[in-house]
Structures are given as structure tokens and as C-alpha cells.
Design a protein around this motif. Structure first.
Motif, PDB file in Angstrom:
ATOM      1  N   GLY A  75       0.649  -1.183  -0.014  1.00 15.40           N
ATOM      2  CA  GLY A  75      -0.044   0.414  -0.217  1.00 15.40           C
ATOM      3  C   GLY A  75       1.074   1.534  -0.057  1.00 15.40           C
ATOM      4  O   GLY A  75       0.408   2.219   0.152  1.00 15.40           O
ATOM      5  N   THR A  76       2.170   1.218  -0.074  1.00 15.99           N
ATOM      6  CA  THR A  76       2.942   2.301  -0.317  1.00 15.99           C
ATOM      7  C   THR A  76       3.719   2.170  -1.663  1.00 15.99           C
ATOM      8  O   THR A  76       4.539   1.528  -1.807  1.00 15.99           O
ATOM      9  CB  THR A  76       3.716   2.562   0.998  1.00 15.99           C
ATOM     10  OG1 THR A  76       2.909   2.208   2.051  1.00 15.99           O
ATOM     11  CG2 THR A  76       4.581   3.965   0.987  1.00 15.99           C
ATOM     12  N   SER A  77       3.872   3.503  -1.689  1.00 22.22           N
ATOM     13  CA  SER A  77       4.962   3.685  -3.633  1.00 22.22           C
ATOM     14  C   SER A  77       6.200   4.835  -3.144  1.00 22.22           C
ATOM     15  O   SER A  77       5.999   5.375  -1.803  1.00 22.22           O
ATOM     16  CB  SER A  77       4.093   4.171  -4.606  1.00 22.22           C
ATOM     17  OG  SER A  77       3.825   5.504  -4.718  1.00 22.22           O
ATOM     18  N   GLY A  78       7.095   4.954  -3.549  1.00 17.76           N
ATOM     19  CA  GLY A  78       7.873   5.773  -3.781  1.00 17.76           C
ATOM     20  C   GLY A  78       8.431   6.632  -5.178  1.00 17.76           C
ATOM     21  O   GLY A  78       7.938   6.025  -6.127  1.00 17.76           O
ATOM     22  N   HIS A  79       8.967   7.853  -5.374  1.00 16.61           N
ATOM     23  CA  HIS A  79       9.389   8.322  -6.309  1.00 16.61           C
ATOM     24  C   HIS A  79      10.912   8.696  -5.873  1.00 16.61           C
ATOM     25  O   HIS A  79      11.257   9.097  -5.306  1.00 16.61           O
ATOM     26  CB  HIS A  79       8.191   9.317  -7.143  1.00 16.61           C
ATOM     27  CG  HIS A  79       8.450  10.123  -6.089  1.00 16.61           C
ATOM     28  ND1 HIS A  79       8.983  11.403  -5.793  1.00 16.61           N
ATOM     29  CD2 HIS A  79       6.890  10.497  -5.219  1.00 16.61           C
ATOM     30  CE1 HIS A  79       8.437  12.398  -5.257  1.00 16.61           C
ATOM     31  NE2 HIS A  79       7.305  12.288  -4.476  1.00 16.61           N
ATOM     32  N   LEU A  80      11.687   8.915  -7.086  1.00 17.85           N
ATOM     33  CA  LEU A  80      12.870   9.793  -7.441  1.00 17.85           C
ATOM     34  C   LEU A  80      12.734  11.538  -6.654  1.00 17.85           C
ATOM     35  O   LEU A  80      11.290  11.268  -6.833  1.00 17.85           O
ATOM     36  CB  LEU A  80      13.496   9.642  -8.592  1.00 17.85           C
ATOM     37  CG  LEU A  80      14.750  10.290  -9.220  1.00 17.85           C
ATOM     38  CD1 LEU A  80      16.047   9.481  -9.170  1.00 17.85           C
ATOM     39  CD2 LEU A  80      15.012  11.020 -10.632  1.00 17.85           C
ATOM     40  N   LEU A  81      13.273  11.679  -5.547  1.00 22.88           N
ATOM     41  CA  LEU A  81      13.872  12.879  -5.181  1.00 22.88           C
ATOM     42  C   LEU A  81      14.179  13.397  -6.014  1.00 22.88           C
ATOM     43  O   LEU A  81      14.567  14.750  -6.288  1.00 22.88           O
ATOM     44  CB  LEU A  81      14.371  12.936  -4.222  1.00 22.88           C
ATOM     45  CG  LEU A  81      13.695  12.086  -2.744  1.00 22.88           C
ATOM     46  CD1 LEU A  81      13.595  12.389  -1.332  1.00 22.88           C
ATOM     47  CD2 LEU A  81      11.997  12.571  -2.591  1.00 22.88           C
ATOM     48  N   GLY A  82      15.680  13.445  -6.342  1.00 23.79           N
ATOM     49  CA  GLY A  82      16.516  13.917  -7.873  1.00 23.79           C
ATOM     50  C   GLY A  82      17.376  14.833  -6.976  1.00 23.79           C
ATOM     51  O   GLY A  82      18.442  14.995  -8.307  1.00 23.79           O
TER      52      GLY A  82
END
Length: 364
Positions: A75-82
Motif C-alpha cells: 500500500g505504499t509507493s515511492g518516487h525519485l527525489l533527484g
């Protein structure tokens, strides 16, 4: 980890805005040196005339990859901060500006990240990730062998650590100015725990991207400058520096242009097509906020009626087309605004300012 309006109270948000503005101002001065280019005796190298478009491309690429949420837990996702990627590719000062441009475009055009919380987001996602990642990156390069593998490994570790570091800074800001009364220990444990997992994804993306660019044009990677030593030849029993052949300026320009076009096309494909298949689960901050009750006083975004709000084009009913168009528009707007900003920053560079670093003559 885009902080919306209402998570942090007005006084602390204002202070964060002042800190962010100061960081951007300092970064503008540092970026003038980094964007000055680095060229060898023959005039080859990154070249000041190509650094602004490349920095703008990095901002657009980070915008695109941030649309690709990946699952990290139930139930959790993430994405690039960069921040790590930007700092290693174009330098820490320019990296702060890259992330700031991305956050501004996301907040104004796509209602992603509160406008009153823009300073908080710049401090957390821009300054913290960039500073922590680049400091650790340089530290690792100082103790590791001077090879391409070491560069990639240092990129991986720096990116990995930068994400939970940003989570720690958010927790500190929330502790000082959070609008809900939640035990800070619970917030800290939840934030760091999930963002360590997200950091693994960040590290993989950063290492792969840095490794790909280093493989073809190491002189375009800020973090790779000065890492190589001249090739040695044994002559009459003694080691001497082997002669190296610099590419002529037109060849370097064509190579940089190909990389820019390839990078832009890649960003457009990622944002305009691949993003449709990204995870729809809430990201780390959203999940923690919902579980811990941080989001009880979330405010509506000032740009909620934007025609591109929530990464979709208003009045376009087909979700695939709507999201794809919004992503492509975002990439185009970011590369134009970013390139314009970096071009102006470079133009203000004093003529006798020193170059950002020695030109890398050979791949690491």
C-alpha cells in the motif's frame, strides 16, 4: 515527499521559505562557476555554451522520473527525489536549482506540493538531498579506487542515504511546526522506515543514470571531473604520460547535442507514456500522514483548479491521453524554464571566473 499546505504552521513555513530563498541565492553564485563549463586546451569538453541546456535537461528528466511511483511496501509507493542525481551530474549548486525549478513547476502547474509549503519542500527535497548526497559522494570517492565502478557505487550509496536524510529533516520541521499533535517518535520511525526502502529505488535509478552518462561522455558528469589519471607508458624502463587526443569542438558539440536529444526523448516517453503504469499507491509521506494523522489539517491547494492539476489535462476524459499530455507538457515546460534560468545564471558569470574543474580526458 511533496509536503502539502496545512502540514506545517505558517510561522515555520515562512522561516523555511526564508531559508530556502537563502539557499537558492547561495546556489546561484555557486552555479555560475559550475555552469561556466570545463574545457581542455583544444576547446573541447562540456563547454559553457552547452552546460545550461544540459542542466535544463537534468531538471526535466527529474520531473519525468518523479512521475514514476514504484511500489516499496504494501500500500505504499515511492518516487525519485533527484537531489543526488542532479548534484552528481551538474554539481551541487546547480543541483539545488534543478530541484527548485522542478518543485516550482509541480506546485504552480500541477498542484503538487503546497505553495505555502514550497520553502519546506525546497529545504527537504532540494537542499537536504543535494548537500547530503554530494558530501557523501565526494567522501566515498576520496577513499575508493579511482574507477568508473567506484563512481557508480558512490552514486548508489549517496542517493540511498539522501532519502532518509530528507525524511529526518521533514520530521524535524514537523516537530517544530506541525499542525497536529502527534508523538514525534512515531513520526520519525514511520518516516525513516519507509524512506529507507524508497532510498533503495532512488539509489538504483541514480546509479544507472550516472553510469549510463559516464559510459559515453564522462566529461559531462560534474562528479567525474578530475577523477582520472593520465595513461602511463613504459619508455626505456620509466613510466611517462601517454599522449591523449582531445575531440575537436564540433565533434564534442554534436555528441552533447545527441545526448541532449536522447535525454529529452527519454523524459518525454517516461512522462508521457510510462507514467500511466506507475503505482497508484500513496507515496511514503502520504502513507505516513494518513496512518499517523498528520494530514488532519491539510488545506486545499491554491492551484487546485489549474488545467493541469493532479497531472491530467482538464476536460480530456481519456485518462491515458490526459496523463500523457500533462506529463509531456510538464517536461517541455520544465526544460524551457530550467534552460532559461541556467542560461541567465551562466551569462551573469564573470569572464575571469575559474572553471568548475579540470576536463576529464579519459573515461573513468
Amino acid at each position: 515527499m511533496h509536503v502539502p499546505d496545512g502540514f506545517i504552521d505558517a510561522p515555520v513555513s515562512a522561516v523555511a521559505g526564508v531559508v530556502a530563498a537563502g539557499a537558492v541565492a547561495v546556489s546561484l553564485r555557486g552555479a555560475r562557476r559550475e555552469l561556466g563549463g570545463a574545457s581542455g586546451a583544444s576547446g573541447a569538453g562540456t563547454g559553457a555554451e552547452r552546460t545550461a541546456p544540459l542542466a535544463g535537461l537534468v531538471a526535466a528528466f527529474i520531473f519525468a522520473v518523479q512521475m514514476l511511483n514504484f511500489p516499496v511496501a504494501a500500500g505504499t509507493s515511492g518516487h525519485l527525489l533527484g537531489g543526488a542525481l542532479a548534484a552528481i551530474l551538474v554539481g551541487p549548486w546547480t543541483g539545488v536549482l534543478c530541484i527548485s525549478v522542478v518543485l516550482l513547476m509541480q506546485g504552480v502547474l500541477f498542484a503538487d506540493g503546497g505553495l505555502s509549503a514550497l520553502g519546506v519542500n525546497v529545504v527537504v527535497m532540494g537542499v537536504t538531498t543535494t548537500v547530503v548526497a554530494y558530501a557523501l559522494f565526494r567522501l566515498l570517492l576520496g577513499v575508493l579506487p579511482r574507477t568508473r565502478r567506484s563512481l557508480t557505487a558512490a552514486s548508489f550509496v549517496a542517493a540511498l542515504v539522501s532519502v532518509p536524510a530528507a525524511a529526518c529533516v521533514f520530521t524535524l520541521i514537523y516537530w517544530i511546526g506541525g499542525t497536529t499533535d502527534i508523538p514525534i517518535g512515531k513520526v520519525f520511525t514511520a518516516m525513516v522506515g519507509v524512506h529507507v526502502l524508497i532510498g533503495i529505488g532512488e539509489a538504483v535509478i541514480t546509479a544507472l543514470t550516472v553510469g549510463a552518462v559516464v559510459a559515453v561522455r564522462p566529461d559531462l558528469v560534474h562528479g567525474a571531473r578530475g577523477l582520472t589519471t593520465p595513461l602511463k607508458l613504459r619508455v626505456d624502463g620509466e613510466l611517462v604520460d601517454a599522449p591523449t587526443r582531445q575531440p575537436v569542438a564540433p565533434v564534442a558539440a554534436r555528441s552533447s547535442r545527441r545526448i541532449w536529444i536522447t535525454g529529452l526523448v527519454t523524459a518525454l516517453v517516461l512522462a508521457g507514456f510510462v507514467s500511466f503504469y506507475a503505482s497508484a499507491s500513496p507515496d511514503g509521506l502520504e502513507k505516513v500522514a494518513a496512518d499517523q494523522g498528520i494530514d488532519r489539517k491539510t488545506e486545499e491547494h491554491a492551484a487546485k483548479d489549474s488545467p493541469l492539476a493532479d497531472y491530467g489535462v482538464k476536460d480530456v476524459s481519456n485518462a491515458r491521453i490526459s496523463g500523457g499530455l500533462a506529463g509531456a507538457i510538464g517536461v517541455g515546460a520544465t526544460v524551457v524554464v530550467g534552460t532559461g534560468v541556467f542560461y541567465l545564471v551562466r551569462r551573469r558569470r564573470t569572464p575571469d571566473a575559474p572553471a568548475a574543474g579540470p576536463h576529464v580526458r579519459e573515461p573513468v
